[in-house]
Design an enzyme around this catalytic site. Sequence first.
Site, PDB file in Angstrom:
ATOM      1  N   ASP A  25     -10.487  -7.452  12.266  1.00 14.33           N
ATOM      2  CA  ASP A  25     -11.724  -8.124  11.860  1.00 14.33           C
ATOM      3  C   ASP A  25     -11.416  -9.557  11.458  1.00 14.33           C
ATOM      4  O   ASP A  25     -10.297  -9.862  10.998  1.00 14.33           O
ATOM      5  CB  ASP A  25     -12.357  -7.393  10.672  1.00 14.33           C
ATOM      6  CG  ASP A  25     -12.954  -6.050  11.073  1.00 14.33           C
ATOM      7  OD1 ASP A  25     -13.237  -5.884  12.276  1.00 14.33           O
ATOM      8  OD2 ASP A  25     -13.135  -5.192  10.195  1.00 14.33           O
ATOM      9  N   TYR A  53      -1.461  -0.997   6.430  1.00 16.25           N
ATOM     10  CA  TYR A  53      -2.232  -2.095   5.851  1.00 16.25           C
ATOM     11  C   TYR A  53      -1.980  -2.207   4.351  1.00 16.25           C
ATOM     12  O   TYR A  53      -1.683  -1.217   3.681  1.00 16.25           O
ATOM     13  CB  TYR A  53      -3.737  -1.866   6.026  1.00 16.25           C
ATOM     14  CG  TYR A  53      -4.225  -1.808   7.438  1.00 16.25           C
ATOM     15  CD1 TYR A  53      -4.633  -2.956   8.111  1.00 16.25           C
ATOM     16  CD2 TYR A  53      -4.322  -0.587   8.116  1.00 16.25           C
ATOM     17  CE1 TYR A  53      -5.109  -2.892   9.415  1.00 16.25           C
ATOM     18  CE2 TYR A  53      -4.785  -0.523   9.419  1.00 16.25           C
ATOM     19  CZ  TYR A  53      -5.179  -1.677  10.059  1.00 16.25           C
ATOM     20  OH  TYR A  53      -5.653  -1.618  11.349  1.00 16.25           O
ATOM     21  N   ASP A  67     -17.646  -5.010   3.752  1.00 15.22           N
ATOM     22  CA  ASP A  67     -16.596  -5.976   3.429  1.00 15.22           C
ATOM     23  C   ASP A  67     -17.207  -7.200   2.763  1.00 15.22           C
ATOM     24  O   ASP A  67     -18.434  -7.282   2.566  1.00 15.22           O
ATOM     25  CB  ASP A  67     -15.758  -6.344   4.654  1.00 15.22           C
ATOM     26  CG  ASP A  67     -16.569  -7.034   5.753  1.00 15.22           C
ATOM     27  OD1 ASP A  67     -17.625  -7.618   5.458  1.00 15.22           O
ATOM     28  OD2 ASP A  67     -16.128  -6.992   6.922  1.00 15.22           O
ATOM     29  N   ARG A 158     -12.391  -0.544   5.919  1.00 15.85           N
ATOM     30  CA  ARG A 158     -13.567  -0.912   5.110  1.00 15.85           C
ATOM     31  C   ARG A 158     -14.484   0.278   4.866  1.00 15.85           C
ATOM     32  O   ARG A 158     -15.198   0.311   3.862  1.00 15.85           O
ATOM     33  CB  ARG A 158     -14.314  -2.082   5.743  1.00 15.85           C
ATOM     34  CG  ARG A 158     -14.754  -1.953   7.159  1.00 15.85           C
ATOM     35  CD  ARG A 158     -15.189  -3.321   7.694  1.00 15.85           C
ATOM     36  NE  ARG A 158     -15.267  -3.344   9.128  1.00 15.85           N
ATOM     37  CZ  ARG A 158     -16.409  -3.481   9.811  1.00 15.85           C
ATOM     38  NH1 ARG A 158     -17.552  -3.638   9.164  1.00 15.85           N
ATOM     39  NH2 ARG A 158     -16.401  -3.503  11.129  1.00 15.85           N
TER      40      ARG A 158
END
Length: 277
Positions: A25, A53, A67, A158
């Site tokens: 993203d 992540y 987000d 997210r």
Amino acid sequence: TSHDVVDKVRWLVDMRRVGHSGTLDPLATGVLLICVGRATRLVEYLVSQRKRYKATVRLGQATDTFDAEGQIVSERSITATRDEINNALDGFRGEIAQKAPRYSAIKVDGEPLYKRARRGEIPERPERQVTVYELEILEWDSPLLRIDLTCSSGTYVRSIAHDLGQVLGCGGHLSQLRRMSIGDFSQGDAVSLDTLNRENWPDHMMPKEVAVRHLPRVDVPVEQAIKLYHGQPVPSPIEWKDGELLRVYDDQNRFVGIATFDAGQYQAKKIFYQPDM
């Protein structure tokens, strides 16, 4: 966006065949694997690998995009302790059913969800099974929760941020995301896009076969490599599971390509070999 990165690399290397192995993203940073030329045929073997992540979740606020780029849709006080948050995270560890965010590129009836969301529609969000292999708290400094997670391909971090906020009753959204690795490709292998130019990009290229170094290796004589090149099956001295993917080399250590095992034979799947003529 990831597509912008591909466009820049395409310009740098002066090739049309450039692709990436998993969208990031625009809010996110970190590792993005780029395949160039014939190596684009190997993207599918990179996309399916585990991803790690480091993420920051902002608790107390929910947004429409899940987000920090979205509009705040609710704001509540936070009462959860670190232990309570960790207990809530148990529900996100292992194999879970996850719904895609409304603002995502996943398609329903041939159209990306985000396009329908922008029109004010509230479509049914597709649900799929994903796996979170590791999920640990790095730091809890209210309202910010930093986590480290390793997950399967297709996992929306997210969505985890949003859903965690729902479980805790305070709402939440993803405020920062950095991809640390894809498979065994980590930040240590990466190069900043800003440092690449038309002169130095070949210095940062890896051989295409590293894209499938996670697959079992088999070696065959040159004669059999040539048969695979021509699409002919060759016998296997080893018994593998039917359908198993294998990376094949000839006896001069040259990469032949990808083969599958089927009924005692290697069957060519994707061949890169260039036999001596």
